[in-house]
Design a protein around this motif. Structure first.
Motif, PDB file in Angstrom:
ATOM      1  N   PRO A 158      43.895  46.552  39.935  1.00 21.82           N
ATOM      2  CA  PRO A 158      44.493  45.507  39.082  1.00 21.82           C
ATOM      3  C   PRO A 158      45.880  45.880  38.559  1.00 21.82           C
ATOM      4  N   GLU A 159      46.129  47.187  38.389  1.00 15.53           N
ATOM      5  CA  GLU A 159      47.451  47.636  37.927  1.00 15.53           C
ATOM      6  C   GLU A 159      48.497  47.482  39.036  1.00 15.53           C
ATOM      7  N   VAL A 160      48.041  47.595  40.267  1.00 13.27           N
ATOM      8  CA  VAL A 160      48.971  47.726  41.380  1.00 13.27           C
ATOM      9  C   VAL A 160      49.175  46.411  42.121  1.00 13.27           C
ATOM     10  N   PHE A 161      48.096  45.618  42.211  1.00 15.33           N
ATOM     11  CA  PHE A 161      48.184  44.426  43.045  1.00 15.33           C
ATOM     12  C   PHE A 161      49.342  43.495  42.676  1.00 15.33           C
ATOM     13  N   PRO A 162      49.602  43.283  41.388  1.00 18.26           N
ATOM     14  CA  PRO A 162      50.745  42.417  41.050  1.00 18.26           C
ATOM     15  C   PRO A 162      52.058  42.880  41.687  1.00 18.26           C
ATOM     16  N   LEU A 163      52.270  44.194  41.794  1.00 16.14           N
ATOM     17  CA  LEU A 163      53.472  44.731  42.455  1.00 16.14           C
ATOM     18  C   LEU A 163      53.476  44.344  43.926  1.00 16.14           C
ATOM     19  N   ALA A 164      52.300  44.569  44.566  1.00 15.41           N
ATOM     20  CA  ALA A 164      52.186  44.278  45.986  1.00 15.41           C
ATOM     21  C   ALA A 164      52.323  42.785  46.227  1.00 15.41           C
ATOM     22  N   GLU A 165      51.772  41.997  45.294  1.00 16.22           N
ATOM     23  CA  GLU A 165      51.791  40.551  45.463  1.00 16.22           C
ATOM     24  C   GLU A 165      53.218  40.026  45.404  1.00 16.22           C
ATOM     25  N   LYS A 166      54.023  40.642  44.532  1.00 13.60           N
ATOM     26  CA  LYS A 166      55.398  40.195  44.394  1.00 13.60           C
ATOM     27  C   LYS A 166      56.150  40.325  45.717  1.00 13.60           C
ATOM     28  N   GLU A 167      55.807  41.343  46.471  1.00 11.66           N
ATOM     29  CA  GLU A 167      56.433  41.533  47.782  1.00 11.66           C
ATOM     30  C   GLU A 167      55.683  40.744  48.840  1.00 11.66           C
ATOM     31  N   GLY A 168      54.606  40.056  48.463  1.00  8.83           N
ATOM     32  CA  GLY A 168      53.793  39.338  49.428  1.00  8.83           C
ATOM     33  C   GLY A 168      52.730  40.251  49.995  1.00  8.83           C
ATOM     34  N   TYR A 169      51.545  40.274  49.388  1.00  9.57           N
ATOM     35  CA  TYR A 169      50.530  41.198  49.867  1.00  9.57           C
ATOM     36  C   TYR A 169      49.982  40.711  51.201  1.00  9.57           C
ATOM     37  N   GLU A 170      49.926  41.610  52.150  1.00  5.99           N
ATOM     38  CA  GLU A 170      49.342  41.261  53.436  1.00  5.99           C
ATOM     39  C   GLU A 170      48.346  42.327  53.859  1.00  5.99           C
TER      40      GLU A 170
END
Lengths: 372, 226
Positions: free
Chosen positions: A229-241
Motif C-alpha cells: 500500500p505504501e508503494v503502489f501509489p508510486l507505481a500507479e503514477k507511472e502506470g502499473y503494469e
C-alpha cells in the motif's frame, strides 16, 4: 572474488532532505525504485564515488569503498564499477569502437581480454554494424546500448545503471529492455539499477528497494513490493503494469498466442501479432483487466482466463485484487474501485475469470531478430 | 636590401614562435585552473592575467622594463646577476609572450569550461586517474579551443609593437621585427619599403589565419568521409 555483496549504510545531505539508507544487496540485480526526486540518483552516485559528501560506509565484498569514520574514501577509478547514466555520456571525440574500449586498460588488469569482450558485447547488444561510427551520429537507443557496452567491456565488478531507459520514448524502451535482460542472463556482473518504471524493475530486478524522500520504505521481491500500500501509489503514477515472460507458440490470423509459465501447466494468452519467435515480455496494465465471477459469453475480449484470488487489498481510494493463473505464472494484479471486491463478494481462494483484451497486452520482443 | 627583409621576417617568426612555445604550458595550466578549481584569489588572478589586454602595450613594456632595471625586482642588484635581456631579441620574446598570455589563457579557460565535467567523471569510473582523465578526456575535448587560443596568441606575438619597442628597442638586425620595421620605414618616409613590409605582414597573417581554419575544422565530419 569471494563475495560480491554490496553493503551500503550512508547518509547524504541533499537540498531538501537527507538520504539515509542502509541495505545489503547480494542478488544479481537489485533495483532502487522511487519517484523522481526521491534521492535514487544521488545514492547511486555515492556508490560510484562521484559524490564526496556521502558519510557512512559502502563495501563491495571485502573492499571498503567508503568509511567516513576511518576517513577512507576510495575514488571512482579504484572502485571497478561500470556506470551507465541516463544520458549515456559517450565520449564525443571517439568512435563507437573506441568508446566501447575506453575502459580496456582496466579490463586487461582484471585479466579480461577486451577484444573478446568487445565482440561478445557487440553481438549481444547488436552493435557490430555501428563500430566505426562517430557517436554523434547515433540515435538515442544506440547511444544507450553503446554506453551499456562500454561499461560491460571495462572489467567492472558491479554495474550501476541510472534509469538507463528513461531518456527514451516508449517504442525504444520496448526494444531496449530485452537487451538489458540478455545482459542479466548471459553475463554474470551484478547490477544496481535505479528506476522509476514499474515495468523495468519487474522485468529486471530480483530484489527491489523502495526509496521515498531519502529513506527506504519497503524492500523485497519486486511484484510483492509493488503491491505494498505504501508503494503502489508510486507505481500507479507511472502506470502499473503486470510483467510476464512467455514464449510464442502459435500465430493466428491477426494475433499470436503466447505461452506463459511452465511447459505443461501454464496458460495461453492471445496477444497482438508478433514478429519474433524468441522469449517475449508481455505487459498488462493493472487497470485494463476485468474480473468476472462467472465466465462471460459473447464478449469481444480475446482472453477469458480462469484464476484464483490470492489477495485482496484496499489502498484507500482503490482496491487491488491479486489472482493466480497457473503454475509458474506470476500472479496478476487487477486494479478495481475500492468497493468492488465487496460488491462482487470476492473471497480469498475464490475462482474468478480475468477478462483481457488482446490489445491491452504490450509486447517487448527484442528487435525482431530472434535469439536462440 | 632583400637580405635585410628576410632577416626581419625570420626574426619576427622566431620571436613569435619562441614566445608562443613559452606561453602554451603556463597559459594552458592557468586556463585549466581558472576553469576547474576554486581557490582564494581566483578573481584577482583572472584580472591580473587580463591586464595586458586593457593596458597600453607601451605601459606593459615599461612595467617590464622597470622590473628588469638594475635596481628592479628582476634586476642585477636583486638577483645578484644580470639576466641580460634588455635590448636583445630575448626581450622581444618576453614582451610578446606577456602580451599573448591573456589571449591563450582566456581562450583555454573557455575551452576547458566547455568540457562537460560529467564526461571527466565518466572517465574516472572507467578506471582513469586524474592525469589519465585529463589527457584522454579533457584535453582532446578542449583541443580545438586550445588550438584556437594558441594561434590567437601567435598572431598577437607576430604583430606586437608597443611593449617590444619599449623593452627591446628597434635595433636593425637585432630587435627590429616586422611591426617596428614598418614603423621605422614610415617615419623616415621610405614608403616603398613600408609597402613591401606591409605586404609581407599581410601574407604571414593570412597564412596564420588559414592554418587556424584548417586545423580547427570540425572533427565531427570525420566519420562521414570515412
Amino acid at each position: 572474488m569471494t563475495s560480491t555483496a554490496l553493503d551500503v549504510d550512508v547518509r547524504l545531505a541533499l537540498d531538501r532532505f537527507e538520504v539515509t539508507v542502509a541495505f545489503s544487496a547480494s542478488k544479481p540485480v537489485t533495483g532502487i525504485f522511487g519517484a523522481s526526486g526521491a534521492g535514487k540518483t544521488s545514492l547511486l552516485e555515492a556508490v560510484a564515488g562521484l559524490r564526496r559528501g556521502a558519510r557512512g560506509r559502502i563495501r563491495l565484498g571485502d573492499d571498503v569503498w567508503l568509511d567516513s569514520d576511518a576517513r577512507r574514501f576510495v575514488p571512482p577509478e579504484r572502485r571497478w564499477i561500470g556506470y551507465v547514466p541516463q544520458d549515456g555520456l559517450l565520449f564525443p571525440h571517439l568512435s563507437v569502437r573506441a568508446n566501447l574500449l575506453a575502459g580496456a586498460r582496466r579490463a586487461r588488469r582484471a585479466g579480461h581480454n577486451p577484444e573478446r569482450s568487445l565482440s561478445t558485447v557487440a553481438e549481444l547488444l547488436e552493435l557490430a554494424r555501428l563500430l566505426e561510427r562517430d557517436v554523434v551520429t547515433l540515435s538515442g537507443g544506440e547511444r544507450q546500448r553503446v554506453s551499456l557496452g562500454r561499461a560491460l567491456c571495462s572489467g567492472a565488478r558491479l554495474l550501476l545503471l541510472d534509469e538507463p531507459l528513461a531518456s527514451l520514448d516508449l517504442p525504444l524502451r520496448r526494444r531496449l529492455l530485452p537487451f538489458l535482460r540478455r545482459v542479466r542472463d548471459e553475463l554474470t556482473v551484478p547490477m544496481l539499477l535505479v528506476s522509476h518504471d514499474p515495468i523495468e524493475v519487474q522485468a529486471l530486478c530480483d530484489e527491489l528497494i523502495v526509496l521515498r524522500e531519502g529513506t527506504v520504505v519497503a524492500r523485497g521481491e519486486p511484484r510483492t513490493v509493488l503491491r505494498d500500500p505504501e508503494v503502489f501509489p508510486l507505481a500507479e503514477k507511472e502506470g502499473y503494469e503486470n510483467v510476464l515472460s512467455g514464449r510464442p507458440v502459435r500465430q493466428l490470423a491477426s494475433t499470436s498466442v503466447v505461452h506463459l509459465g511452465d511447459e505443461n501447466s501454464g496458460v495461453e494468452l492471445i496477444v497482438p501479432r508478433l514478429a519474433t519467435d524468441g522469449e517475449v515480455l508481455v505487459t498488462l496494465p493493472a487497470n485494463e483487466i476485468l474480473i468476472a465471477t462467472e465466465s462471460p459469453r459473447g464478449i469481444s475480449a480475446r482472453n477469458v482466463l480462469a484464476a484464483k484470488v490470492t489477495e485482496i487489498r484496499s489502498l484507500g481510494h482503490l482496491g487491488l485484487v491479486t489472482a493466480e493463473l497457473g503454475e509458474g505464472v506470476p500472479p496478476l494484479v487487477v486494479e478495481v474501485t475500492e468497493t468492488t471486491p465487496a460488491e462482487l463478494g470476492l473471497e480469498l481462494g475464490q475462482q474468478v475469470f480475468l477478462v483481457i483484451k488482446a490489445t491491452s497486452c504490450r509486447l517487448y520482443g527484442g528487435s525482431g531478430e530472434p535469439r536462440r | 636590401m632583400n637580405g635585410d627583409l628576410v632577416s626581419i621576417l625570420l626574426l619576427t617568426l622566431r620571436v613569435a614562435t619562441v614566445a608562443t612555445l613559452l606561453v602554451i604550458g603556463p597559459a594552458t595550466f592557468l586556463g585549466y585552473a581558472l576553469a576547474r578549481w576554486d581557490f582564494r584569489g581566483k578573481r584577482l588572478l583572472s584580472a591580473a592575467i587580463g591586464l595586458p589586454l586593457v593596458l597600453p602595450p607601451t605601459a606593459v613594456g615599461f612595467l617590464l622594463l622597470r622590473m628588469l632595471a638594475v635596481d628592479g625586482p628582476l634586476g642585477r642588484e636583486t638577483l645578484g646577476f644580470d639576466l641580460g635581456l634588455l635590448l636583445t631579441w630575448k626581450a622581444a620574446v618576453l614582451a610578446a609572450a606577456v602580451m599573448s598570455v591573456p589571449l591563450v589563457a582566456r581562450t583555454a579557460r573557455v575551452a576547458f569550461e566547455s568540457v562537460e565535467p560529467r564526461l571527466e567523471l565518466m572517465g574516472r569510473t572507467l578506471g582513469y586517474g586524474r592525469f589519465e582523465t585529463f589527457f584522454r578526456v579533457t584535453l582532446p575535448l578542449a583541443g580545438r579551443g586550445l588550438l584556437a587560443g594558441v594561434i590567437l596568441g601567435f598572431t598577437r606575438a607576430l604583430g606586437e609593437f608597443g611593449a617590444t619597442v619599449t623593452l627591446a628597442g628597434n635595433i636593425p638586425n637585432s630587435t627590429r621585427t616586422l611591426a617596428s620595421a614598418i614603423f621605422s620605414a614610415q617615419q623616415v618616409g621610405n614608403h616603398d619599403r613600408a609597402d613591401l613590409l606591409m605586404l609581407i605582414a599581410l601574407a604571414v597573417g593570412f597564412v596564420a589565419i588559414l592554418a587556424a581554419e584548417l586545423l580547427g575544422r570540425d572533427r565531427s565530419t570525420r566519420g562521414d568521409s570515412a
